[in-house]
Design a protein around this motif. Structure first.
Motif, short mmCIF file in Angstrom:
data_model
loop_
_atom_site.label_atom_id
_atom_site.label_comp_id
_atom_site.label_asym_id
_atom_site.label_seq_id
_atom_site.Cartn_x
_atom_site.Cartn_y
_atom_site.Cartn_z
N THR A 131 -27.89 -9.20 -32.87
CA THR A 131 -27.15 -8.22 -32.92
C THR A 131 -25.66 -8.30 -33.34
N SER A 132 -24.86 -7.22 -33.69
CA SER A 132 -23.59 -7.36 -34.29
C SER A 132 -22.86 -8.37 -33.34
N ASP A 133 -23.14 -8.24 -32.09
CA ASP A 133 -22.14 -9.15 -31.03
C ASP A 133 -22.98 -10.30 -30.72
N GLY A 134 -24.05 -10.69 -31.55
CA GLY A 134 -24.54 -12.05 -31.45
C GLY A 134 -25.62 -11.98 -30.36
N THR A 135 -26.25 -11.05 -29.84
CA THR A 135 -26.95 -11.11 -28.75
C THR A 135 -28.32 -11.23 -29.63
N VAL A 136 -29.40 -12.21 -29.13
CA VAL A 136 -30.95 -12.30 -29.67
C VAL A 136 -31.55 -10.93 -29.68
N THR B 267 -36.63 -7.76 -25.03
CA THR B 267 -36.96 -6.45 -24.27
C THR B 267 -35.59 -5.52 -24.42
N VAL B 268 -35.46 -4.31 -24.96
CA VAL B 268 -34.49 -3.42 -24.87
C VAL B 268 -34.67 -2.49 -23.96
N GLY C 258 -30.91 -8.48 -21.54
CA GLY C 258 -30.20 -8.75 -20.16
C GLY C 258 -28.65 -8.26 -20.74
N VAL C 259 -28.00 -8.31 -21.83
CA VAL C 259 -26.97 -8.17 -22.23
C VAL C 259 -26.52 -6.80 -22.78
N PRO C 260 -25.50 -5.83 -22.29
CA PRO C 260 -25.33 -4.74 -22.55
C PRO C 260 -24.65 -4.38 -24.06
N ILE C 261 -25.07 -3.35 -24.55
CA ILE C 261 -24.64 -3.19 -25.89
C ILE C 261 -23.14 -2.39 -25.51
N GLN C 262 -22.21 -2.74 -26.26
CA GLN C 262 -20.71 -2.21 -26.10
C GLN C 262 -20.92 -0.95 -26.92
#
Length: 481
Positions: free
Chosen positions: A221-226, A234-235, A256-260
């Motif tokens: 993703t644009s913030d570096g999350t795989v 999984t989203v 497991g990382v929230p999208i900002q």
């Protein structure tokens, strides 16, 4: 050249022409397919002449990455602008004729007129009617805002499901590309499908693609999350069934990382999900806070200070023209949705509009004086009184209620104007990057038709060579006789 060598050359030429014609025909058949990248049959020198060694697919990694970024930014900006446009329409569109500020100004003017002629029952009825319009405007806008949040939440849920589906399909095509590249088979069709999926994914969430061994792609993703690495991450998202000002939406998690959420009129959101989060969690709640602050100010302005109990010397502020229902206190979130006019002054509900002049909770006009205007003048003065407002409302923290209400319209118009300008810029950038990419990858019918003419000439030359060899063989057979 021997006759056998000549025949081999002709046969090789026929084979090449056939393969090149097949590639050109496929290009022409897909000329209108935006997901198709032009193919070219690549020739190499062999003992019997040139031969087709591979079918090469037109591509440009740098332009593709720029195109994906432009798609993400444009999708995020368009999503935000759509939400802001809906918010503007809640208040009547271009002229904001349904905005609370419009009704507040009308209430102020008619209240002053009533204060000048306090014996006119019709003026009292007009002021009460204006107050009802103010309350209805605040109620309607608040309910529409929460509906917008609910719709954004549903759109997020749909986008998450679509993203998971696209990632699943992406894995299928990515596996085909990896396996085909490793075995040396043609993977161009799989590459087309993978790139198509990549553009669809980038419209939902900002994505960066990293090319690895055997044409394998990893997505972040644009913030570096795989987002995808060998397998799709999984989203997840849990939608809310109903929204009020007191209800917060749940985040969207990628591995497991929230999208900002995005920020600003020229939003930082890449993809529709981040922009929808911005509408649901930032823009709409801020506007709701502004409506609530107006409601707090109105209830305070029109409250009555009543001595409780009589003769005690203790005065308590009680609800006057405006009151509320359904929430615990006047400072609770969502006051704009439940503020209402006190039924005691509504004639249709058995009330008396003249109580606005004389007092709703206690009689201030003790002599029943027709010219009594002390309360009315105090209410009119309240519109010019400087008040303190919540900094979270994102407007000036001090000012009159009219200045605050018009500032609310200005805040929305400012962010919408910035979003409109940024939307035009990002759309133009997307158009240029797509055009640049298509200049490299798209099929040109003129070029393909010109190539077919060249292939026709090559075929004719090969046919003449075969005819000449045939004549020579016939002459040799006749001479050997």
């Amino acid at each position: 050249m021997s006759l056998s060598a000549a025949m081999k050359t002709a046969q090789s030429s026929f084979s090449n022409v056939g393969l090149q014609s097949a590639v050109a025909s496929k290009n022409i058949a897909n000329a209108s397919n935006p997901a198709y990248a032009r193919r070219a049959a690549i020739l190499a020198t062999a003992t019997s002449g040139a031969t087709v060694v591979e079918t090469q697919r037109a591509q440009n990694e740098a332009l593709l990455k720029q195109n994906l970024l432009s798609i993400s930014k444009s999708a995020g900006q368009d999503t935000l602008l759509s939400g802001l446009t809906q918010m503007k329409m809640m208040m009547g569109g271009e002229d904001y004729e349904l905005a609370p500020s419009t009704y507040l100004a009308k209430l102020r003017d008619n209240l002053q007129t009533f204060a000048d002629k306090p014996n006119e029952v019709s003026l009292a009825e007009t002021v009460v009617s204006d107050a009802i319009d103010v309350a209805n405007s605040l109620n309607g806008t608040s309910h529409a805002l929460q509906k917008l949040r609910s719709e954004a939440d549903a759109d997020i849920d749909g986008a998450v499901k679509e993203l998971n589906r696209l990632l699943s399909e992406f894995k299928t095509q990515n596996d085909k590309v990896k396996q085909g590249t490793a075995s040396g088979t043609d993977v161009n069709d799989a590459l087309d499908q993978r790139d198509k999926l990549l553009t669809e994914i980038s419209a939902i969430v900002g994505v960066t693609a990293v090319n690895r061994t055997n044409n394998d792609l990893a997505l972040y993703t644009s913030d570096g999350t795989v987002l995808f690495e060998t397998v799709a991450r999984t989203v997840t998202f849990e939608p809310q069934t109903t929204y009020t000002a007191a209800v917060d939406g749940f985040p969207v998690y990628v591995d497991g990382v929230p999208i900002q959420p995005g920020a600003g009129g020229n939003t930082s959101a890449q993809g529709s999900i981040a922009a929808l989060l911005q509408i649901r969690d930032n823009v709409a709640p801020t506007f709701q806070n502004q409506l609530d602050e107006m409601s707090v100010a109105l209830i305070s302005m029109f409250s009555e200070s009543v001595e409780t109990p009589p003769g005690s010397g203790t005065f308590v502020a009680t609800d006057g023209l405006f009151t509320w229902s359904g929430i615990p206190t006047v400072n609770s979130p969502g006051l704009g949705a439940v503020i209402k006019v006190n039924p005691d002054v509504i004639t249709a509900q058995g009330g008396n509009a003249m109580l606005l002049r004389d007092g709703i909770n206690a009689t201030f006009n003790l002599n029943d004086d027709a010219s009594f205007s002390e309360l009315l003048n105090g209410y009119a003065t309240g519109f010019e009184t400087t008040r303190t407002f919540d900094p979270d409302a994102a407007i000036d923290t001090t000012g009159t209620i009219l200045a605050f209400s018009t500032g609310s319209v200005g805040w929305l118009e400012q962010i919408r104007s910035a979003a409109t300008t940024a939307g035009d810029d990002k759309t133009a950038l997307l158009g240029r990057t797509q055009e640049a990419l298509l200049n490299v990858t798209a099929v040109s019918l003129d070029e393909e038709l010109a190539l077919l003419l060249d292939l026709e000439q090559s075929y004719k030359a090969s046919a003449k060579l075969v005819a000449a060899v045939d004549e020579m063989i016939a002459a040799l057979l006749q001479a050997a006789g």
